[in-house]
Structure formats: structure tokens, C-alpha cells
Design a protein around this motif. Structure first.
Motif, mmCIF file in Angstrom:
data_model
loop_
_atom_site.group_PDB
_atom_site.id
_atom_site.type_symbol
_atom_site.label_atom_id
_atom_site.label_comp_id
_atom_site.label_asym_id
_atom_site.label_seq_id
_atom_site.Cartn_x
_atom_site.Cartn_y
_atom_site.Cartn_z
ATOM 1 N N LEU A 1 19.775 57.918 73.196
ATOM 2 C CA LEU A 1 19.590 57.987 71.744
ATOM 3 C C LEU A 1 20.910 58.285 71.047
ATOM 4 N N ASN A 2 21.678 59.217 71.603
ATOM 5 C CA ASN A 2 22.963 59.579 71.019
ATOM 6 C C ASN A 2 23.883 58.363 70.944
ATOM 7 N N ALA A 3 23.929 57.600 72.021
ATOM 8 C CA ALA A 3 24.789 56.425 72.061
ATOM 9 C C ALA A 3 24.309 55.361 71.079
ATOM 10 N N PHE A 4 22.985 55.208 70.949
ATOM 11 C CA PHE A 4 22.455 54.235 69.995
ATOM 12 C C PHE A 4 22.846 54.597 68.569
ATOM 13 N N VAL A 5 22.668 55.874 68.209
ATOM 14 C CA VAL A 5 23.030 56.306 66.854
ATOM 15 C C VAL A 5 24.513 56.082 66.606
ATOM 16 N N ALA A 6 25.343 56.450 67.570
ATOM 17 C CA ALA A 6 26.787 56.269 67.406
ATOM 18 C C ALA A 6 27.131 54.791 67.203
ATOM 19 N N SER A 7 26.428 53.910 67.921
ATOM 20 C CA SER A 7 26.716 52.478 67.808
ATOM 21 C C SER A 7 26.302 51.914 66.457
ATOM 22 N N GLN A 8 25.401 52.604 65.768
ATOM 23 C CA GLN A 8 24.925 52.149 64.465
ATOM 24 C C GLN A 8 25.570 52.898 63.309
ATOM 25 N N TRP B 1 29.954 68.738 37.602
ATOM 26 C CA TRP B 1 29.427 67.682 36.743
ATOM 27 C C TRP B 1 28.560 66.689 37.517
ATOM 28 N N ILE B 2 28.445 66.870 38.823
ATOM 29 C CA ILE B 2 27.542 66.026 39.613
ATOM 30 C C ILE B 2 26.128 66.558 39.449
ATOM 31 N N ASN B 3 25.206 65.669 39.059
ATOM 32 C CA ASN B 3 23.840 66.109 38.792
ATOM 33 C C ASN B 3 22.874 64.963 39.059
ATOM 34 N N ALA B 4 21.713 65.310 39.643
ATOM 35 C CA ALA B 4 20.631 64.358 39.893
ATOM 36 C C ALA B 4 21.052 63.234 40.833
ATOM 37 N N GLN B 5 21.928 63.547 41.778
ATOM 38 C CA GLN B 5 22.448 62.525 42.686
ATOM 39 C C GLN B 5 21.976 62.746 44.118
ATOM 40 N N ARG B 6 21.848 61.650 44.847
ATOM 41 C CA ARG B 6 21.579 61.688 46.280
ATOM 42 C C ARG B 6 22.879 61.392 47.008
ATOM 43 N N ILE B 7 23.337 62.333 47.810
ATOM 44 C CA ILE B 7 24.591 62.199 48.541
ATOM 45 C C ILE B 7 24.253 62.140 50.021
ATOM 46 N N GLU B 8 24.423 60.964 50.616
ATOM 47 C CA GLU B 8 24.127 60.821 52.038
ATOM 48 C C GLU B 8 25.363 61.135 52.863
ATOM 49 N N ALA B 9 25.186 62.015 53.839
ATOM 50 C CA ALA B 9 26.271 62.382 54.743
ATOM 51 C C ALA B 9 25.854 61.963 56.140
ATOM 52 N N SER B 10 26.096 60.679 56.453
ATOM 53 C CA SER B 10 25.614 60.111 57.709
ATOM 54 C C SER B 10 26.708 59.401 58.488
ATOM 55 N N GLY B 11 27.935 59.447 58.000
ATOM 56 C CA GLY B 11 29.000 58.725 58.665
ATOM 57 C C GLY B 11 28.889 57.212 58.514
ATOM 58 N N GLY B 12 27.919 56.780 57.683
ATOM 59 C CA GLY B 12 27.715 55.349 57.492
ATOM 60 C C GLY B 12 26.726 54.769 58.480
ATOM 61 N N MET B 13 25.518 55.363 58.560
ATOM 62 C CA MET B 13 24.483 54.839 59.464
ATOM 63 C C MET B 13 23.808 53.618 58.875
ATOM 64 N N PHE B 14 23.552 52.625 59.706
ATOM 65 C CA PHE B 14 22.756 51.457 59.334
ATOM 66 C C PHE B 14 23.235 50.815 58.033
ATOM 67 N N LEU B 15 24.504 50.518 57.974
ATOM 68 C CA LEU B 15 25.051 49.880 56.776
ATOM 69 C C LEU B 15 24.800 48.375 56.804
#
Length: 256
Positions: A209-216, A242-256
Motif C-alpha cells: 500500500l505504501n508503495a502504491f500511494v508513493a507511486s500515485q 486573510w485566508i478564509n473558507a478555503q480547502r488546503i490539501e496537503a497530499s504531496g500531489g496525490m492522484f493528479l
């Protein structure tokens, strides 16, 4: 300790004794925050985090809280009030709704009890805990709700969990709208797959699973807790007010 005229910000982190919450609490302390962290049952883990924060020259207190039990929130708020009074304060600045659990079950196999548990921990809990704590939040403070990359992309087995996180993302926008009159901002941080003991530690311990996530993932690895703690601390810095009502994804760029 901070000896300047302006007091250090106080941030309350639920589930701050382990995993991502621990990383958030420690990162916030490094950024000059005093911390109130909660734990559900393991007091020794929580005390260890408090000790690390104190070693950094900041104040910290660990309070017990079961986010699934909204009937205890009024009493918890009074515990927070008492802690603040010991620090010579009557309000805290920021709230991080982090505490959570992982349930892996296919949509067709998810039981009502599993669904209800996820509702209580990931939606009803943060909704009514934030409500209970609002009288103790300083005007101009900030709320950070923790979502998941699974609210954007779909992986089998997380239908109910991801649905709760999606609901929290909608709720965050409403909090930003309705609490803006008090100068309170609300944002969402959505981690991708992280190496913790969350959900039984599958991402950390299952090498396939770890390797799959890393590959994606565009950055070629699975996330670490400190990847998320630093994001939350940065979001709560004055530079990001001043950032408000935002979704900030911290995923390293998963499934782009």
C-alpha cells in the motif's frame, strides 16, 4: 517563555496526544503558541507531548475529551475556562478540530453502528464542540477543521468516512460566513495518505500500500506527520490571517 507585552496565542488541538495532532501541537509550540491538547484515554501519551512543549519554552495542558460524546462538551468548556484562568486569560485564539478515527468498510458492508460512530466523531462532534467553545474563542481567532484527500478522490472502503469529511468541508464555509462578524476565519486542511497508526497503521506498515500511494503522489513518497503539523502551524500564523473558507490539501500531489 515569551516576555513581550503581547501574549502568546493559545491554540486548542483535539486529539493532540498522537499522530497528526501530536505533530500539530509540537509545530504550533515551535511557532510560539501555547497549547491546550485533548486526549481520549491515554494520559501518558498526552503528558509526554505536554512535556515536549514545555521543553520548548511554551505552556501546555492536556485535557480529557471524547469528541464522540457531545453531552460532555459543556463540562469540557468549563475545564478549558479553568485552564485559561490559570494562565491569566479568559479566551483562547485558535481551534483545531483534529481528533478522529478510521473505519475501513466497503459501502455495501458498512453497518449503521459504524456509520453512527463516524458521524459522532467526525461531524456531530466537531459541530457541537466548536459551538460549545465559541464563547471562549477570541474575536479574530481561527478554526482549522481537518478533512481528508478522500473527500476529493475516491478509494474503495472509505465511503462513510469520506462523506463525513465532505460534510465538514461544507460546514467550514458556513462557519466562515457566520462567524466572520467576529473576525473568526475557518479553513480546512485535507491531508493525503500519512504514515501514522491511523486506521490500524495500514499506510505505514503495509509496504504494498505504501508503495502504491508513493507511486500515485507527485512528490514520490507517502506523507509524514510533520508534513501536516507544519501546514497547520503555518496556516495559523499572522501572515495567513486573510485566508478564509478555503480547502488546503496537503497530499504531496496525490492522484493528479
Amino acid at each position: 517563555m515569551n516576555t513581550s507585552a503581547s501574549p502568546a496565542p493559545i491554540t486548542l488541538v483535539t486529539g493532540g496526544s498522537r499522530g497528526l495532532g501530536r505533530s500539530m501541537a509540537l509545530a504550533l509550540a515551535r511557532h510560539g503558541h501555547d497549547v491546550i491538547l485533548t486526549y481520549r484515554s491515554n494520559r501518558s501519551e498526552a503528558d509526554a507531548v505536554v512535556g515536549q512543549i514545555v521543553q520548548q519554552g511554551r505552556r501546555a495542558v492536556a485535557l480529557p475529551l471524547d469528541v464522540a460524546d457531545s453531552g460532555t462538551f459543556a463540562a469540557f468548556a468549563e475545564s478549558v475556562r479553568g485552564t485559561l484562568a490559570q494562565w491569566g486569560r479568559d479566551s483562547f485564539d485558535h481551534l483545531v478540530n483534529n481528533a478522529g478515527i478510521g473505519v475501513h468498510a466497503a459501502f455495501a458492508d458498512t453497518t449503521p453502528s459504524q456509520f453512527d460512530e463516524l458521524v459522532n466523531v467526525h461531524l456531530k462532534g466537531p459541530f457541537f464542540l466548536t459551538q460549545a467553545l465559541l464563547p471562549l474563542m477570541a474575536d479574530g481567532g481561527r478554526i482549522v477543521n481537518i478533512s481528508s484527500g478522500l473527500a476529493r478522490f475516491a478509494l474503495p472502503g472509505y465511503a462513510a468516512y469520506a462523506a463525513m469529511k465532505g460534510a465538514m468541508e461544507v460546514l467550514t464555509r458556513y462557519q466562515a460566513k457566520e462567524l466572520g462578524a467576529r473576525g473568526i476565519a475557518a479553513n480546512v486542511v485535507a491531508p493525503g495518505a500519512i504514515e501514522t497508526d491511523f486506521g490500524g497503521g495500514a499506510v505505514r506498515d503495509n509496504q504494498q500500500l505504501n508503495a502504491f500511494v508513493a507511486s500515485q503522489t507527485a512528490l514520490g513518497r507517502v506523507g509524514l506527520p510533520d508534513d501536516i503539523g507544519g501546514v497547520v502551524a503555518s496556516l495559523l500564523s499572522p501572515d495567513n490571517r486573510w485566508i478564509n473558507a478555503q480547502r488546503i490539501e496537503a497530499s504531496g500531489g496525490m492522484f493528479l
